[in-house]
Motif scaffolding. Structure first.
Motif, PDB file in Angstrom:
ATOM      1  N   TYR A 115      49.168 -19.631  24.262  1.00  0.00           N
ATOM      2  CA  TYR A 115      47.811 -19.919  23.782  1.00  0.00           C
ATOM      3  C   TYR A 115      47.428 -21.225  24.451  1.00  0.00           C
TER       4      TYR A 115
ATOM      5  N   ALA B 113      62.475 -20.114  11.915  1.00  0.00           N
ATOM      6  CA  ALA B 113      61.692 -21.029  11.086  1.00  0.00           C
ATOM      7  C   ALA B 113      60.198 -20.799  11.319  1.00  0.00           C
ATOM      8  N   ASN B 114      59.376 -21.402  10.468  1.00  0.00           N
ATOM      9  CA  ASN B 114      57.923 -21.339  10.669  1.00  0.00           C
ATOM     10  C   ASN B 114      57.589 -21.863  12.059  1.00  0.00           C
ATOM     11  N   GLY B 115      56.710 -21.143  12.748  1.00  0.00           N
ATOM     12  CA  GLY B 115      56.281 -21.610  14.063  1.00  0.00           C
ATOM     13  C   GLY B 115      57.225 -21.227  15.185  1.00  0.00           C
ATOM     14  N   ALA B 116      58.290 -20.458  14.880  1.00  0.00           N
ATOM     15  CA  ALA B 116      59.263 -20.084  15.917  1.00  0.00           C
ATOM     16  C   ALA B 116      58.704 -19.045  16.878  1.00  0.00           C
ATOM     17  N   GLY B 117      57.586 -18.407  16.505  1.00  0.00           N
ATOM     18  CA  GLY B 117      56.960 -17.446  17.417  1.00  0.00           C
ATOM     19  C   GLY B 117      57.047 -15.994  16.974  1.00  0.00           C
ATOM     20  N   LYS B 118      57.458 -15.780  15.730  1.00  0.00           N
ATOM     21  CA  LYS B 118      57.692 -14.411  15.248  1.00  0.00           C
ATOM     22  C   LYS B 118      56.393 -13.603  15.190  1.00  0.00           C
ATOM     23  N   THR B 119      55.352 -14.219  14.604  1.00  0.00           N
ATOM     24  CA  THR B 119      54.070 -13.503  14.498  1.00  0.00           C
ATOM     25  C   THR B 119      53.477 -13.258  15.880  1.00  0.00           C
TER      26      THR B 119
ATOM     27  N   GLU C 223      51.093  -9.596   8.647  1.00  0.00           N
ATOM     28  CA  GLU C 223      51.336 -10.625   7.641  1.00  0.00           C
ATOM     29  C   GLU C 223      50.121 -10.683   6.711  1.00  0.00           C
TER      30      GLU C 223
ATOM     31  N   GLU D 119      56.767 -10.361   7.675  1.00  0.00           N
ATOM     32  CA  GLU D 119      57.030 -11.009   6.385  1.00  0.00           C
ATOM     33  C   GLU D 119      56.495 -10.220   5.197  1.00  0.00           C
TER      34      GLU D 119
ATOM     35  N   GLN E  47      61.330 -13.850   6.053  1.00  0.00           N
ATOM     36  CA  GLN E  47      61.755 -15.182   5.588  1.00  0.00           C
ATOM     37  C   GLN E  47      63.001 -15.030   4.716  1.00  0.00           C
TER      38      GLN E  47
END
Ligand code: ATP
Length: 234
Positions: A11, A35-41, A83, A159, A191
């Protein structure tokens, strides 16, 4: 069935996904942790076709889908349960299920939706109710029901247990087990690491957009460092 090779998502200047390679075999449950922000979404959105990958290749049942539209991917059998569920809250339960069939014109849709009502009796009882009146757990079941109308060979879930009561989390995971026994492959971003590793055969841990560890669920569960190092202690 699904083969992802060195996928990248950017991005602007942010590299959200950096060269991720993963596979899901037919009928397999694979989990993606991080973790949050690791790129999963971002990874799932690239697999869905909502974002265009900067690099890499997505192959599904031998067909290169990298440049294909989200609709083409649904037709091939890859469906995302996003999500936050993203059901149509101002529509009825039944209308939401019909939206899952928008790419299908065959008469089997009616039978398919009836089969979904058999699987989810709560939804059958509420078929004319506005979707906003459902509990969070019921909305998650509706989101999964809507995905099933497309007759997927692979369901990707972002999630799904987030915000659900423990009872619904149990229901959700037993549903995923049932779907898998019916032959549907599952790519599960979660999660809830413990439950995800209980149900999955294999997993990948993302850190800062790249695969930090991969292995069988047993190997990942036995990795004491995993929770602390990569999952933010969650
Ligand atoms: P979460 O569990 O919080 O959803 P995640 O592992 O799914 O996290 P992503 O949402 O994929 O991670 O985010 C990966 C990185 O990309 C983060 O640094 C995030 O800030 C950034 N990012 C995500 N979406 C966008 C966007 N639309 N525009 C710019 N940067 C984005």
């Amino acid at each position: 069935m699904l083969e992802v090779e060195t996928l990248g998502v950017t991005y602007g200047r942010t590299q959200a996904v950096k060269g991720v390679s993963l596979t899901v075999a037919p009928g397999e449950i694979v989990t993606v942790l991080g973790a949050n922000g690791a790129g999963k979404t971002s990874l799932l959105r690239a697999l869905q076709g909502a974002v265009k990958p900067a690099s890499g290749r997505i192959t599904f049942n031998g067909r290169d889908l990298t440049g294909q539209s989200p609709a083409a991917r649904v037709k091939e059998g890859m469906v995302l349960v996003p999500e936050g569920r993203q059901i149509f809250v101002s529509m009825s339960v039944h209308e939401n299920l019909l939206m899952g069939a928008y790419l299908r014109r065959d008469d089997a849709v009616v039978a398919e939706i009836e089969a979904i009502y058999e699987r989810f009796p709560n939804l059958a009882d509420r078929r004319n109710a506005q979707a906003s009146s459902l509990s969070g757990g019921e909305q998650q079941m509706l989101a999964i029901g809507r995905a099933l109308v497309a007759r997927p060979r692979l369901i990707m879930l972002d999630e799904p247990s987030l915000g659900l009561s423990p009872l619904f989390v149990d229901k959700l995971f037993s549903l995923l087990g049932e779907l898998n026994r019916d032959g549907i492959g599952i790519l599960l971003v979660e999660q809830n690491t413990t439950m995800a590793l209980e149900i999955a055969q294999r997993g990948y841990v993302l850190e800062l957009g790249a695969v930090a560890i991969e292995g069988t669920a047993a190997e990942l569960s036995a990795d004491g460092a995993l929770t602390e190092a990569y999952l933010g202690g969650s």
